[in-house]
Design a protein around this motif. Structure first.
Motif, PDB file in Angstrom:
ATOM      1  N   GLN A 174      -3.435   0.889   7.627  1.00 36.81           N
ATOM      2  CA  GLN A 174      -3.778   0.473   6.266  1.00 36.81           C
ATOM      3  C   GLN A 174      -5.084   1.113   5.819  1.00 36.81           C
ATOM      4  O   GLN A 174      -5.200   1.580   4.686  1.00 36.81           O
ATOM      5  CB  GLN A 174      -3.921  -1.046   6.195  1.00 36.81           C
ATOM      6  N   ARG A 175      -6.065   1.147   6.712  1.00 40.67           N
ATOM      7  CA  ARG A 175      -7.368   1.733   6.381  1.00 40.67           C
ATOM      8  C   ARG A 175      -7.209   3.211   6.032  1.00 40.67           C
ATOM      9  O   ARG A 175      -7.793   3.696   5.055  1.00 40.67           O
ATOM     10  CB  ARG A 175      -8.339   1.568   7.554  1.00 40.67           C
ATOM     11  N   GLU A 176      -6.411   3.924   6.810  1.00 42.47           N
ATOM     12  CA  GLU A 176      -6.229   5.354   6.545  1.00 42.47           C
ATOM     13  C   GLU A 176      -5.532   5.598   5.218  1.00 42.47           C
ATOM     14  O   GLU A 176      -5.920   6.510   4.470  1.00 42.47           O
ATOM     15  CB  GLU A 176      -5.442   5.998   7.687  1.00 42.47           C
TER      16      GLU A 176
ATOM     17  N   ALA B  84       3.532   5.569  -5.836  1.00 39.34           N
ATOM     18  CA  ALA B  84       3.364   5.528  -7.293  1.00 39.34           C
ATOM     19  C   ALA B  84       2.345   6.570  -7.732  1.00 39.34           C
ATOM     20  O   ALA B  84       2.560   7.302  -8.708  1.00 39.34           O
ATOM     21  CB  ALA B  84       2.929   4.127  -7.737  1.00 39.34           C
ATOM     22  N   LYS B  85       1.231   6.659  -7.010  1.00 36.68           N
ATOM     23  CA  LYS B  85       0.187   7.637  -7.334  1.00 36.68           C
ATOM     24  C   LYS B  85       0.744   9.057  -7.199  1.00 36.68           C
ATOM     25  O   LYS B  85       0.512   9.918  -8.049  1.00 36.68           O
ATOM     26  CB  LYS B  85      -1.022   7.432  -6.426  1.00 36.68           C
TER      27      LYS B  85
ATOM     28  N   ILE C 262       0.838  -1.204   0.000  1.00 38.92           N
ATOM     29  CA  ILE C 262       0.000   0.000   0.000  1.00 38.92           C
ATOM     30  C   ILE C 262       0.872   1.252   0.000  1.00 38.92           C
ATOM     31  O   ILE C 262       0.528   2.270  -0.599  1.00 38.92           O
ATOM     32  CB  ILE C 262      -1.031  -0.010   1.147  1.00 38.92           C
ATOM     33  N   ASN C 263       2.042   1.177   0.637  1.00 36.14           N
ATOM     34  CA  ASN C 263       2.990   2.285   0.603  1.00 36.14           C
ATOM     35  C   ASN C 263       3.477   2.522  -0.821  1.00 36.14           C
ATOM     36  O   ASN C 263       3.545   3.663  -1.288  1.00 36.14           O
ATOM     37  CB  ASN C 263       4.164   1.992   1.537  1.00 36.14           C
TER      38      ASN C 263
ATOM     39  N   LEU D 231      -5.785   7.185  -0.468  1.00 38.05           N
ATOM     40  CA  LEU D 231      -5.715   6.883  -1.899  1.00 38.05           C
ATOM     41  C   LEU D 231      -7.057   7.132  -2.589  1.00 38.05           C
ATOM     42  O   LEU D 231      -7.094   7.686  -3.694  1.00 38.05           O
ATOM     43  CB  LEU D 231      -5.255   5.441  -2.120  1.00 38.05           C
ATOM     44  N   SER D 232      -8.142   6.764  -1.946  1.00 37.72           N
ATOM     45  CA  SER D 232      -9.477   7.026  -2.515  1.00 37.72           C
ATOM     46  C   SER D 232      -9.716   8.522  -2.630  1.00 37.72           C
ATOM     47  O   SER D 232     -10.268   9.004  -3.630  1.00 37.72           O
ATOM     48  CB  SER D 232     -10.563   6.398  -1.634  1.00 37.72           C
ATOM     49  N   PHE D 233      -9.305   9.265  -1.608  1.00 40.48           N
ATOM     50  CA  PHE D 233      -9.437  10.723  -1.639  1.00 40.48           C
ATOM     51  C   PHE D 233      -8.640  11.303  -2.806  1.00 40.48           C
ATOM     52  O   PHE D 233      -9.126  12.158  -3.540  1.00 40.48           O
ATOM     53  CB  PHE D 233      -8.957  11.326  -0.317  1.00 40.48           C
TER      54      PHE D 233
END
Length: 133
Positions: free
Chosen positions: A108-110, A48-49, A42-43, A115-117
């Motif tokens: 992880q949830r945050e 990457a984003k 997730i990191n 990422l969704s934000f």
């Protein structure tokens, strides 16, 4: 000497180990349960984003590196999630500093929420930029 133990509750054996440790822990031992911290995967997705955004986007009339985008987007996400990023007078008296949430301390949830934000922000701002063009 203090005994520090960490149990990641992924299976029954780990749960049993934590329970056994709790049974023999000294009086006054503090037990804390927390959400899982971010993973390497997730990191990597977050960075990457941020790298993609740094390559494609401008803000305030110029391009910024991924670290600057991370600061901007974490501050915006924090405000959207109901937490403030604080602007404080700089300690040396020269300007202001933004005190923001560190991604290394996020669960992880945050990070998934962040990422969704970011994806929603991209979709919203890209359509706004297209309308201006």
């Amino acid at each position: 000497m203090a005994v520090l133990r960490t149990f990641v509750l992924r299976h029954d054996s780990a749960r049993n180990g934590a329970a056994s440790f709790a049974q023999v822990a000294p009086e006054g031992t503090v037990v804390t349960f927390s959400e899982p911290t971010r993973t390497s995967a997730i990191n990597a997705a977050l960075h990457a984003k941020l790298g993609e955004i740094a390559e494609r986007r401008q803000w305030a009339g110029r391009r910024w590196d991924a670290e600057t985008w991370k600061r901007l987007l974490v501050a915006a996400w924090s405000r959207a999630a109901g937490s403030d990023a604080h602007c404080l007078p700089a300690l040396d008296g020269k300007g202001v500093d933004v005190v923001w949430r560190r991604t290394s301390e996020m669960t992880q949830r945050e990070v998934r929420d962040l990422l969704s934000f970011i994806e929603a922000w991209e979709a919203e701002t890209e359509s706004t930029e297209e309308q201006r063009a």
